[in-house]
Design an enzyme around this catalytic site. Structure first.
Site, PDB file in Angstrom:
ATOM      1  CD1 TRP A 210      -2.653   1.647   0.473  1.00  0.00           C
ATOM      2  CD2 TRP A 210      -1.975   1.931   2.594  1.00  0.00           C
ATOM      3  NE1 TRP A 210      -3.347   2.712   0.998  1.00  0.00           N
ATOM      4  CE2 TRP A 210      -2.953   2.907   2.295  1.00  0.00           C
ATOM      5  CE3 TRP A 210      -1.415   1.908   3.871  1.00  0.00           C
ATOM      6  CZ2 TRP A 210      -3.371   3.851   3.231  1.00  0.00           C
ATOM      7  CZ3 TRP A 210      -1.828   2.843   4.806  1.00  0.00           C
ATOM      8  CH2 TRP A 210      -2.802   3.800   4.481  1.00  0.00           C
TER       9      TRP A 210
ATOM     10  CG  ASP B  33      -1.891  -2.367   7.471  1.00  0.00           C
ATOM     11  OD1 ASP B  33      -3.022  -2.307   8.011  1.00  0.00           O
ATOM     12  OD2 ASP B  33      -1.542  -1.597   6.549  1.00  0.00           O
TER      13      ASP B  33
ATOM     14  CE  LYS C 106     -10.026  -0.738   4.284  1.00  0.00           C
ATOM     15  NZ  LYS C 106      -9.197   0.484   4.350  1.00  0.00           N
TER      16      LYS C 106
HETATM   17  N1  PLA Z   1      -3.542  -0.439   5.351  1.00  0.00           N
HETATM   18  C1  PLA Z   1      -3.851  -0.921   4.150  1.00  0.00           C
HETATM   19  C2  PLA Z   1      -3.167  -2.133   3.658  1.00  0.00           C
HETATM   20  C3  PLA Z   1      -4.848  -0.290   3.383  1.00  0.00           C
HETATM   21  O1  PLA Z   1      -5.150  -0.791   2.184  1.00  0.00           O
HETATM   22  C4  PLA Z   1      -5.492   0.862   3.877  1.00  0.00           C
HETATM   23  C5  PLA Z   1      -6.533   1.570   3.067  1.00  0.00           C
HETATM   24  C6  PLA Z   1      -5.119   1.309   5.154  1.00  0.00           C
HETATM   25  C7  PLA Z   1      -4.149   0.628   5.863  1.00  0.00           C
HETATM   26  C8  PLA Z   1      -5.716   2.525   5.806  1.00  0.00           C
HETATM   27  O2  PLA Z   1      -7.032   2.504   5.972  1.00  0.00           O
HETATM   28  P1  PLA Z   1      -7.794   3.487   6.963  1.00  0.00           P
HETATM   29  O3  PLA Z   1      -6.816   4.479   7.488  1.00  0.00           O
HETATM   30  O4  PLA Z   1      -8.850   4.114   6.155  1.00  0.00           O
HETATM   31  O5  PLA Z   1      -8.305   2.592   8.020  1.00  0.00           O
HETATM   32  N2  PLA Z   1      -6.380   1.536   1.678  1.00  0.00           N
HETATM   33  C9  PLA Z   1      -7.402   2.069   0.765  1.00  0.00           C
HETATM   34  C10 PLA Z   1      -7.689   3.538   1.018  1.00  0.00           C
HETATM   35  C11 PLA Z   1      -8.691   1.313   0.943  1.00  0.00           C
HETATM   36  C12 PLA Z   1      -6.501   4.452   1.082  1.00  0.00           C
HETATM   37  O6  PLA Z   1      -5.591   4.375   0.257  1.00  0.00           O
HETATM   38  O7  PLA Z   1      -6.494   5.275   2.011  1.00  0.00           O
HETATM   39  C13 PLA Z   1      -6.902   1.849  -0.665  1.00  0.00           C
HETATM   40  O8  PLA Z   1      -7.652   2.159  -1.605  1.00  0.00           O
HETATM   41  O9  PLA Z   1      -5.793   1.302  -0.835  1.00  0.00           O
END
Ligand code: PLA
Length: 444
Positions: A173, A254, A290
């Site tokens: 991510w 995570d 989510k």
């Molecule tokens: N960790 C991972 C692996 C994630 O994919 C995301 C969210 C988070 C943490 C953080 O989520 P939160 O702070 O909202 O609880 N990833 C999303 C959204 C869903 C984003 O990028 O913020 C994504 O589209 O990858």
């Protein structure tokens, strides 16, 4: 393994660069070369326009597109078959109870957040019968969703842990690098995804962790790896656990998708439970964005599993010192929703059912998309669409193909070829399949 360089300049470097630009302007002005600063010009005149975020910026571009067929498969946000955001019925029910309870007040929460929420969150991820829970070995603090939990954990590590190197999977991510760099940790990557097999490079992963310095921190996606949708099997998790423990590495999980990968909260927590159950230490960042659909409520938790109860209480006391100057204490509403659901047997049961429906719909979309590409005889092996796990499909489409799909078909997705399956519906699958077919047959 690569050392990451993105956005890694230190605050001191950045201040120096701003100061030197300011000085250059002042010298120019004093020498009468250019008068770039006047009493009316902004002191921020030199601020450069920043690029949009690679994930959230996709939504910004989508919102600007007037096309009626546009489709946002960028951010991982669940949509119904009608393409609408979903508030879970169980969340509505919990909110009704909260609104009707006039004994509730709006006082500040303690620095660590809502006590019930913290206990229940640790139980949810570790299991009620976990030795770590029974032995009071866990320090849990309520944080601002998954991101905030990672950030607080990273800040704690930078202050209190002797090793400042964190290994993150390649790819991962996008925000991980920035979060850990900002906390002052050095980010390195370990091999994870093999583009040839579209599966896990377990040997590369084990080799990289095996050559990491003793004590290094290792970021692991608890389940539904983002962006690849490729998770280790239980046997592979056991190999990873043994390697991490034998090298005294520190695992940092995570967990942003518990319940979304398989539809089962228990199954998706297995990796974390293997580590928390072996007596060693680990960090866990949990998000309810989510699995409870509480995206904008920003509700999550950081748990640190320690070796003794005494260490856990001292760790908690230091977490308070991290949190207080950052945002003082967390917000009350989201955590109240979560604890209302987690402590009521019926609401909990209802939640698990709604979670299964969401996870099930995502799995069905995988099947639909796979079938649609087969029906079009789209060149390539698309089995990974049904094999991958969680919210995303890592399609293998390249940057040019993604740009083509956005330009010609108004399909919005991240440039690494990731699509959010949760944003797809039976109605939109044919449009996506047409776009993928056109992209792979016309753009090399
Ligand atoms: N960790 C991972 C692996 C994630 O994919 C995301 C969210 C988070 C943490 C953080 O989520 P939160 O702070 O909202 O609880 N990833 C999303 C959204 C869903 C984003 O990028 O913020 C994504 O589209 O990858």
């Amino acid at each position: 393994m690569n050392s990451s360089s993105s956005s890694s300049s230190s605050p001191a470097d950045r201040r120096l660069s701003i100061l030197s630009r300011h000085l250059a302007r002042t010298i120019d002005r004093d020498q009468g070369i250019t008068i770039s600063a006047s009493p009316t010009s902004s002191v921020f005149a030199d601020v450069l326009r920043a690029p949009e975020d690679p994930i959230l910026g996709v939504t910004v571009a989508y919102n600007k597109d007037p096309s009626p067929v546009k489709l946002n498969l960028g951010v991982g946000a669940y949509r119904t078959e009608e393409g609408k955001p979903l508030v879970l019925s169980v969340v509505r029910e919990a909110e009704k109870q909260l609104v009707n309870d006039c004994s509730r007040v709006k006082e500040y929460l303690p620095i660590v957040g809502l006590a019930d929420f913290n206990k229940l969150s640790a139980k949810l991820i570790l299991g009620a019968d976990s030795p770590a829970i029974l032995g009071n070995l866990v320090a849990t603090v309520q944080c601002l969703s998954g991101t905030g939990s990672l950030r607080v954990g990273a800040e704690f590590l930078a202050r209190h842990y002797y090793q400042h190197t964190i290994y993150i999977p390649n790819p991962t991510w996008g925000n991980h690098v920035k979060i850990f760099n900002l906390a002052g940790l050095t980010v390195k990557t370990y091999r994870y995804y093999d583009p040839l097999t579209r599966g896990l490079n377990i040997q590369g992963l084990l080799d990289d962790l095996g050559s990491a310095p003793s004590g290094a921190i290792v970021l692991l996606h608890a389940c539904a790896h983002n962006p690849t949708g490729v998770d280790p099997t239980l046997e592979q998790w056991e190999q990873i656990r043994k390697m991490i423990r034998s090298k005294s590495l520190l695992p940092f999980f995570d967990s942003a998708y518990q319940g979304f990968a398989s539809g089962s909260l228990e199954q998706d927590a297995q990796s974390v439970r293997m580590f928390a159950g072996d007596g060693g230490e680990c960090f866990i960042a949990q998000s309810y964005a989510k699995n409870m659909g509480l995206y904008g409520e920003r509700v999550g938790a950081l748990s640190i599993v320690c070796r003794t109860a005494d260490v856990a209480t001292r760790v908690e006391s230091q977490l308070k010192l991290v949190i207080r100057p950052m945002y003082s204490s967390p917000p009350i509403h989201g955590a109240s929703i979560v604890s209302t659901i987690l402590k009521d047997r019926n609401l909990y049961q209802q939640w698990t059912l709604e979670l299964k429906v969401m996870a099930g719909r995502i799995i069905t979309m995988r099947k639909h998309l796979f079938d649609a590409l087969r029906a079009r005889e789209t060149p390539g092996d698309w089995n990974h669409i049904i094999k991958q796990i969680g919210m995303f499909t890592f399609t293998g489409l390249n940057t040019k193909q993604v740009a083509f799909m956005t330009r010609e078909y108004h399909i919005y997705m991240t440039f690494d070829g990731r699509i959010s399956m949760a944003g797809l519906s039976s109605r939109t699958v044919p449009h996506l399949a047409d776009a993928i077919h056109a992209a792979v047959t016309t753009v090399v």
